[in-house]
Design an enzyme around this catalytic site. Structure first.
Site, PDB file in Angstrom:
ATOM      1  N   ALA A   1     -51.398 -14.722 -28.533  1.00 40.77           N
ATOM      2  CA  ALA A   1     -51.340 -15.069 -29.767  1.00 40.77           C
ATOM      3  C   ALA A   1     -50.054 -15.613 -30.355  1.00 40.77           C
ATOM      4  CB  ALA A   1     -51.381 -14.081 -31.217  1.00 40.77           C
TER       5      ALA A   1
ATOM      6  N   GLU B   1     -48.565  -6.484 -26.332  1.00 38.66           N
ATOM      7  CA  GLU B   1     -48.283  -5.899 -27.640  1.00 38.66           C
ATOM      8  C   GLU B   1     -47.078  -5.246 -28.528  1.00 38.66           C
ATOM      9  OE1 GLU B   1     -51.364  -6.689 -26.021  1.00 38.66           O
ATOM     10  OE2 GLU B   1     -51.811  -7.986 -27.199  1.00 38.66           O
TER      11      GLU B   1
ATOM     12  N   GLU C   1     -56.855 -10.862 -23.807  1.00 33.88           N
ATOM     13  CA  GLU C   1     -58.165 -11.179 -24.660  1.00 33.88           C
ATOM     14  C   GLU C   1     -59.051 -12.047 -25.688  1.00 33.88           C
ATOM     15  OE1 GLU C   1     -55.897 -10.219 -28.150  1.00 33.88           O
ATOM     16  OE2 GLU C   1     -56.725  -7.971 -28.670  1.00 33.88           O
TER      17      GLU C   1
ATOM     18  N   GLY D   1     -53.994 -11.837 -26.546  1.00 35.27           N
ATOM     19  CA  GLY D   1     -54.349 -12.753 -26.791  1.00 35.27           C
ATOM     20  C   GLY D   1     -55.258 -13.635 -25.826  1.00 35.27           C
TER      21      GLY D   1
HETATM   22  N1  COA Z   1     -45.517 -16.625 -29.190  1.00 35.13           N
HETATM   23  C1  COA Z   1     -45.286 -17.788 -29.143  1.00 35.13           C
HETATM   24  N2  COA Z   1     -43.837 -18.563 -28.314  1.00 35.13           N
HETATM   25  C2  COA Z   1     -44.487 -18.697 -27.646  1.00 35.13           C
HETATM   26  C3  COA Z   1     -45.300 -16.795 -27.329  1.00 35.13           C
HETATM   27  C4  COA Z   1     -46.494 -16.727 -27.738  1.00 35.13           C
HETATM   28  N3  COA Z   1     -46.370 -15.206 -27.433  1.00 35.13           N
HETATM   29  N4  COA Z   1     -45.330 -17.238 -25.567  1.00 35.13           N
HETATM   30  C5  COA Z   1     -44.917 -18.196 -25.317  1.00 35.13           C
HETATM   31  N5  COA Z   1     -44.202 -18.585 -26.559  1.00 35.13           N
HETATM   32  C6  COA Z   1     -42.616 -19.997 -26.157  1.00 35.13           C
HETATM   33  C7  COA Z   1     -41.549 -19.654 -26.199  1.00 35.13           C
HETATM   34  O1  COA Z   1     -40.920 -19.023 -27.284  1.00 35.13           O
HETATM   35  C8  COA Z   1     -40.716 -20.688 -25.475  1.00 35.13           C
HETATM   36  O2  COA Z   1     -40.973 -21.751 -26.794  1.00 35.13           O
HETATM   37  P1  COA Z   1     -39.442 -22.519 -27.014  1.00 35.13           P
HETATM   38  O3  COA Z   1     -38.806 -23.066 -25.415  1.00 35.13           O
HETATM   39  O4  COA Z   1     -39.805 -23.613 -28.099  1.00 35.13           O
HETATM   40  O5  COA Z   1     -38.501 -21.317 -26.882  1.00 35.13           O
HETATM   41  C9  COA Z   1     -41.614 -21.393 -24.893  1.00 35.13           C
HETATM   42  O6  COA Z   1     -43.227 -20.629 -25.004  1.00 35.13           O
HETATM   43  C10 COA Z   1     -42.065 -20.841 -23.070  1.00 35.13           C
HETATM   44  O7  COA Z   1     -41.738 -19.874 -23.162  1.00 35.13           O
HETATM   45  P2  COA Z   1     -40.819 -19.061 -22.625  1.00 35.13           P
HETATM   46  O8  COA Z   1     -40.211 -17.486 -22.916  1.00 35.13           O
HETATM   47  O9  COA Z   1     -39.368 -19.542 -22.161  1.00 35.13           O
HETATM   48  O10 COA Z   1     -41.164 -19.007 -21.244  1.00 35.13           O
HETATM   49  P3  COA Z   1     -40.911 -18.028 -20.099  1.00 35.13           P
HETATM   50  O11 COA Z   1     -40.817 -18.138 -18.424  1.00 35.13           O
HETATM   51  O12 COA Z   1     -39.426 -17.485 -19.916  1.00 35.13           O
HETATM   52  O13 COA Z   1     -41.358 -16.548 -19.732  1.00 35.13           O
HETATM   53  C11 COA Z   1     -43.331 -14.996 -20.733  1.00 35.13           C
HETATM   54  C12 COA Z   1     -42.847 -16.486 -19.613  1.00 35.13           C
HETATM   55  C13 COA Z   1     -44.805 -14.997 -20.774  1.00 35.13           C
HETATM   56  C14 COA Z   1     -42.732 -14.366 -19.703  1.00 35.13           C
HETATM   57  C15 COA Z   1     -42.401 -14.993 -22.188  1.00 35.13           C
HETATM   58  O14 COA Z   1     -42.922 -15.924 -22.815  1.00 35.13           O
HETATM   59  C16 COA Z   1     -44.021 -13.978 -23.202  1.00 35.13           C
HETATM   60  O15 COA Z   1     -43.256 -13.190 -22.864  1.00 35.13           O
HETATM   61  N6  COA Z   1     -44.280 -14.376 -24.116  1.00 35.13           N
HETATM   62  C17 COA Z   1     -44.804 -13.601 -24.903  1.00 35.13           C
HETATM   63  C18 COA Z   1     -45.809 -12.644 -24.550  1.00 35.13           C
HETATM   64  C19 COA Z   1     -46.799 -11.813 -25.469  1.00 35.13           C
HETATM   65  O16 COA Z   1     -45.555 -11.011 -25.972  1.00 35.13           O
HETATM   66  N7  COA Z   1     -47.777 -11.732 -26.031  1.00 35.13           N
HETATM   67  C20 COA Z   1     -48.419 -11.867 -26.951  1.00 35.13           C
HETATM   68  C21 COA Z   1     -48.837 -11.773 -27.590  1.00 35.13           C
HETATM   69  S1  COA Z   1     -49.583 -10.859 -28.941  1.00 35.13           S
END
Ligand code: COA
Length: 259
Positions: A65, A134, A114, A111
């Site tokens: 999400a 989460e 999910e 999400g």
């Molecule tokens: N919500 C909003 N933005 C998200 C996102 C999310 N769940 N997951 C990734 N993004 C965005 C990042 O903020 C980044 O945006 P920016 O370039 O404007 O800063 C872009 O997507 C790329 O992500 P980034 O973190 O730079 O890529 P990465 O390869 O370094 O890491 C992940 C990948 C998936 C490990 C990392 O993005 C992450 O941990 N995301 C969140 C996962 C999460 O907690 N999901 C559950 C949400 S309830």
């Protein structure tokens, strides 16, 4: 509103790709609304028998999400977000009339996992990573993850994944039964389409009944065995039953038309 979906209809197969790669296809309100509309359209479309859901790009199915969108929410807004999303999208898919295959092409987190779990079948590419992180954000899964993950992999493993917020690789997801198949990324869509084509040859009314009966068994408010009997009986009154049994007796391949 910016369009976040790529939709392709290939004969009886509908392919919906979430296209927000700059945010790893994270689910904001617009994406959820657009997906809900697209699924309803595919459910109505008489030509479509199976739907494949995937993410655009090679990095993510859906990374969760949209954290930026809900970071200032109150408890009431949080509850509304979960309730609305579950109703509009996650339950819509799981309880819909047509099978949905998730082609998981990269990160499926929060999400995103999910969403894949609300689909009926999951195929993952070798680079896929899955988890419900989460609790690392001070939250719990809100789009059905606390319910569907234990159903799919058992309570102990689900507890461990949810409590540790860890991501698992595709091999482990296959071992857990979280995904049905694991293939190289460049074969993911082909594999999903081959599976979809096999499903599309069967009776759509019978598959619809099978979805309802299987779901009923996992719903405490329903008796799955009774639902199965009801739908089994109803199948005998359908054109697909007539066609399927007649084709068998005439030693030819059935041509199902659906309801
Ligand atoms: N919500 C909003 N933005 C998200 C996102 C999310 N769940 N997951 C990734 N993004 C965005 C990042 O903020 C980044 O945006 P920016 O370039 O404007 O800063 C872009 O997507 C790329 O992500 P980034 O973190 O730079 O890529 P990465 O390869 O370094 O890491 C992940 C990948 C998936 C490990 C990392 O993005 C992450 O941990 N995301 C969140 C996962 C999460 O907690 N999901 C559950 C949400 S309830």
């Amino acid at each position: 509103m910016e369009n976040h979906l790529i939709i392709e209809k290939k004969g009886p197969i509908g392919i919906i790709a979430i296209d927000r790669p700059s945010k790893l296809n994270a689910l904001n309100k617009d994406v959820i609304d657009q997906l809900s509309t697209a699924f309803q359209d595919h459910f109505r479309d008489q030509n479509i028998r199976v739907i494949i859901l995937t993410g655009a790009g090679e990095k993510a199915f859906v990374a969760g999400a949209d954290i930026a969108e809900f970071s200032h929410f109150s408890p009431a807004q949080g509850a509304a977000l979960a309730a609305e999303g579950q109703d509009k999208l996650f339950n819509l898919i799981e309880q819909g009339p047509k099978p949905v295959i998730a082609a998981i092409n990269g990160y499926a987190l929060g999400g995103g996992l999910e969403l894949a779990m609300a689909c009926h079948i999951r195929i993952a590419s070798a680079n896929a990573k899955m988890g419900l992180p989460e609790v690392s954000l001070g939250l719990i899964p809100g789009y059905g993850g606390t319910q569907r993950l234990p159903q799919l992999i058992g309570k102990g493993r689900a507890n461990e994944l949810i409590f540790t917020a860890q991501m698992i690789a595709a091999e482990k997801a296959l071992d857990y039964g979280l995904v049905n198949q694991l293939v190289p990324l460049d074969q993911l869509m082909e594999t999903a389409e081959t599976l979809a084509a096999k499903i599309a040859q069967q009776s759509p009314t019978a598959i619809n009944a099978a979805i309802a009966a299987i779901n009923a068994g996992l719903d405490p408010a329903q008796n799955g065995y009774e639902t199965e009997i009801e739908h089994f009986g109803a199948c005998f009154g359908t054109p697909d039953f007539k066609e399927g049994t007649t084709a068998f007796l005439e030693k030819r391949k059935a041509q199902f038309k659906g309801a």
